[in-house]
Design an enzyme around this catalytic site. Structure first.
Site, PDB file in Angstrom:
ATOM      1  CE  LYS A 169      39.185  55.000  46.477  1.00 43.54           C
ATOM      2  NZ  LYS A 169      39.215  54.634  45.056  1.00 43.54           N
ATOM      3  CG  ASP A 205      38.730  56.836  41.830  1.00 43.02           C
ATOM      4  OD1 ASP A 205      39.911  57.144  41.608  1.00 43.02           O
ATOM      5  OD2 ASP A 205      38.368  56.189  42.835  1.00 43.02           O
TER       6      ASP A 205
HETATM    7  P1  NAP Z   1      35.808  46.326  44.961  1.00 37.78           P
HETATM    8  O1  NAP Z   1      34.892  47.379  45.461  1.00 37.78           O
HETATM    9  O2  NAP Z   1      36.357  45.315  45.891  1.00 37.78           O
HETATM   10  O3  NAP Z   1      35.044  45.558  43.762  1.00 37.78           O
HETATM   11  C1  NAP Z   1      35.635  44.512  43.100  1.00 37.78           C
HETATM   12  C2  NAP Z   1      34.734  44.059  41.954  1.00 37.78           C
HETATM   13  O4  NAP Z   1      35.500  43.171  41.153  1.00 37.78           O
HETATM   14  C3  NAP Z   1      33.485  43.317  42.387  1.00 37.78           C
HETATM   15  O5  NAP Z   1      32.457  43.644  41.484  1.00 37.78           O
HETATM   16  C4  NAP Z   1      33.903  41.856  42.256  1.00 37.78           C
HETATM   17  O6  NAP Z   1      32.835  41.026  41.910  1.00 37.78           O
HETATM   18  C5  NAP Z   1      34.813  41.896  41.082  1.00 37.78           C
HETATM   19  N1  NAP Z   1      35.865  40.860  41.091  1.00 37.78           N
HETATM   20  C6  NAP Z   1      36.803  40.684  42.040  1.00 37.78           C
HETATM   21  N2  NAP Z   1      37.625  39.698  41.678  1.00 37.78           N
HETATM   22  C7  NAP Z   1      37.190  39.232  40.484  1.00 37.78           C
HETATM   23  C8  NAP Z   1      37.630  38.208  39.601  1.00 37.78           C
HETATM   24  N3  NAP Z   1      38.702  37.479  39.882  1.00 37.78           N
HETATM   25  N4  NAP Z   1      36.946  38.018  38.459  1.00 37.78           N
HETATM   26  C9  NAP Z   1      35.874  38.763  38.164  1.00 37.78           C
HETATM   27  N5  NAP Z   1      35.389  39.733  38.956  1.00 37.78           N
HETATM   28  C10 NAP Z   1      36.062  39.981  40.110  1.00 37.78           C
HETATM   29  O7  NAP Z   1      37.089  46.989  44.257  1.00 37.78           O
HETATM   30  P2  NAP Z   1      37.197  48.442  43.589  1.00 37.78           P
HETATM   31  O8  NAP Z   1      37.512  49.441  44.637  1.00 37.78           O
HETATM   32  O9  NAP Z   1      36.019  48.660  42.701  1.00 37.78           O
HETATM   33  O10 NAP Z   1      38.503  48.283  42.729  1.00 37.78           O
HETATM   34  C11 NAP Z   1      38.509  47.477  41.566  1.00 37.78           C
HETATM   35  C12 NAP Z   1      39.804  47.706  40.803  1.00 37.78           C
HETATM   36  O11 NAP Z   1      39.863  49.044  40.319  1.00 37.78           O
HETATM   37  C13 NAP Z   1      41.050  47.520  41.658  1.00 37.78           C
HETATM   38  O12 NAP Z   1      41.991  46.784  40.924  1.00 37.78           O
HETATM   39  C14 NAP Z   1      41.558  48.919  41.880  1.00 37.78           C
HETATM   40  O13 NAP Z   1      42.967  48.984  42.024  1.00 37.78           O
HETATM   41  C15 NAP Z   1      41.144  49.565  40.561  1.00 37.78           C
HETATM   42  N6  NAP Z   1      41.066  51.027  40.658  1.00 37.78           N
HETATM   43  C16 NAP Z   1      41.971  51.717  39.921  1.00 37.78           C
HETATM   44  C17 NAP Z   1      41.934  53.080  39.945  1.00 37.78           C
HETATM   45  C18 NAP Z   1      42.938  53.823  39.101  1.00 37.78           C
HETATM   46  O14 NAP Z   1      43.102  55.022  39.321  1.00 37.78           O
HETATM   47  N7  NAP Z   1      43.581  53.203  38.120  1.00 37.78           N
HETATM   48  C19 NAP Z   1      41.015  53.775  40.725  1.00 37.78           C
HETATM   49  C20 NAP Z   1      40.090  53.025  41.472  1.00 37.78           C
HETATM   50  C21 NAP Z   1      40.119  51.647  41.433  1.00 37.78           C
HETATM   51  P3  NAP Z   1      31.771  40.468  42.995  1.00 37.78           P
HETATM   52  O15 NAP Z   1      30.737  41.556  43.134  1.00 37.78           O
HETATM   53  O16 NAP Z   1      31.278  39.243  42.385  1.00 37.78           O
HETATM   54  O17 NAP Z   1      32.572  40.258  44.250  1.00 37.78           O
END
Ligand code: NAP
Length: 372
Positions: A169, A205
């Protein structure tokens, strides 16, 4: 001797062995083939009448009605995505026999680029939407490691629209001709539109999350906590800022949390220091709770307050532990499929210029997630 997998008595039919079941399948195939040919003969007759009357062969509205009727009739194990695949092909064959002069061209191609991409729900969601609206086109998933080469492929193959997912992305942005101002501000593109060879990048998104929230609540002036500070949280944060919500970023690590809060000019709280989630809206933008870690949750259930609107971005499982805890605390919940479908609907509208059939897209995704 050990029986091969799948052999033996089946609960559903009461038949005893595979040869008998296979004979049944063959007989059903014979009937289906006969019926398809009868259907095509009827379609050809319709085509001849249309050609004599000088009317267009392709009637998208009628095709949409056919799918609506079939969806309402379908009570068996055939999923919405499967129904659109099977009848989409049948309708395409109908178009071919109606149009003997070859005016029906190869359909436009849409795609998703990501790695991994095998479990993506986008193909079933978008193919259902394309079929339902009678918009010619096929949506394919590509496992992409080299995003620069893949973007070259969009130009070379004249792919009309592409969804971009993890891990491309951010890196995809430098290979595009134009990036929409909001996507630029967010720093991530999840959608490419090919307009006569010029590749435009967008972030859906962001409006997808806002639309999912607006289905259940208002945002303007509300206190909104976003848990997480990754790419998803950034997109959601900019959307909520545009909708005039008052944001607090809550994150496990201080560095990325403070960075996002700085970019959004909002407050930051470390996750470990949160004692109470007294916000109007709380959004989980972390992967906590996603299969196979479906027992975990980003916040302790006792922090949730009655009446809060709680949205999860995780959609597999549909009902995450976070959403179950929220229901038990008398919160109003919004599942991750809502955001997925709304961001997909914005993509569809960017690509086709037509309103997306949101309900059909949602149904296709929900069917796919169900185990039936
Ligand atoms: P990312 O860039 O890897 O960021 C993950 C974030 O979650 C970071 O801030 C991380 O904290 C935190 N985190 C990870 N594991 C954690 C835990 N066990 N407890 C607390 N905090 C935790 O991921 P992303 O791309 O933002 O995606 C995040 C989620 O959004 C995913 O599940 C994805 O599938 C979902 N999403 C859904 C849609 C939809 O259309 N429904 C669209 C986009 C994303 P740290 O900074 O401390 O590492």
């Amino acid at each position: 001797m050990k029986k091969p997998v799948g052999e033996g008595r089946t609960k559903d039919t009461g038949h005893t062995d595979i040869p008998i079941l296979r004979k049944r399948v063959d007989a059903i195939d014979d009937q289906i083939l006969e019926l398809i040919n009868q259907r095509l003969l009827a379609a050809r007759d319709i085509g001849r009448i249309k050609q004599r009357a000088g009317t267009a062969v392709v009637d998208s509205r009628r095709e949409g009605e056919i799918f609506q009727r079939l969806l309402s009739l379908n009570k068996g194990p055939l999923k919405t995505g499967g129904l659109f695949r099977i009848f989409g092909s049948t309708i395409m064959s109908g178009r071919e026999v109606q149009d003997m002069h070859g005016a029906v061209e190869a359909p436009p191609v849409y795609a998703i680029f990501g790695d991994p991409v095998g479990h993506s729900l986008s193909p079933v969601m978008h193919n259902s939407a394309l079929a339902q609206t009678g918009h010619q086109g096929v949506y394919l998933a590509f496992k992409v490691r080299d995003i620069a080469a893949a973007v070259g492929g969009i130009r070379g193959l004249d792919i009309q629209g592409v969804s971009i997912t993890i891990p491309h992305k951010v890196s995809v942005m430098r290979y595009l001709d134009e990036v929409d101002a909001l996507a630029e501000e967010i720093g991530a593109v999840n959608t490419i539109v090919n307009r006569q060879g010029i590749l435009h990048g967008y972030n859906t998104d962001c409006p997808g999350a806002v639309k999912a929230l607006l289905e259940k609540t208002t945002i303007k002036g509300k206190q909104v906590a976003i848990v997480g500070a990754g790419g998803g949280a950034r997109a959601i944060g900019f959307g909520i800022k545009q909708a005039e919500g008052r944001i607090t970023i809550i994150n496990r690590s201080r560095l990325s949390g403070e960075k996002l809060a700085g970019d959004l000019s909002c407050d930051f709280k470390p996750l470990a220091e949160v004692r109470k989630l007294d916000y109007d809206i709380v959004v989980n933008a972390t992967p906590a709770g996603m299969i196979p870690h479906d027992g975990s949750t980003p916040v302790k259930p006792e922090l949730l307050e009655v009446g809060t609107v709680v949205m999860d971005t995780v959609y597999n499982p549909l009902k995450t532990r976070f959403l179950r805890d929220a229901e038990n605390a008398d919160c109003m919940t919004i599942d991750g499929v809502s955001m997925l479908v709304h961001q997909g609907a914005v993509q569809f509208e960017l690509w086709t210029g037509e309103n997306a059939p949101v309900d059909v897209m949602r149904r296709a995704v929900l069917d796919e997630l169900s185990n039936c």
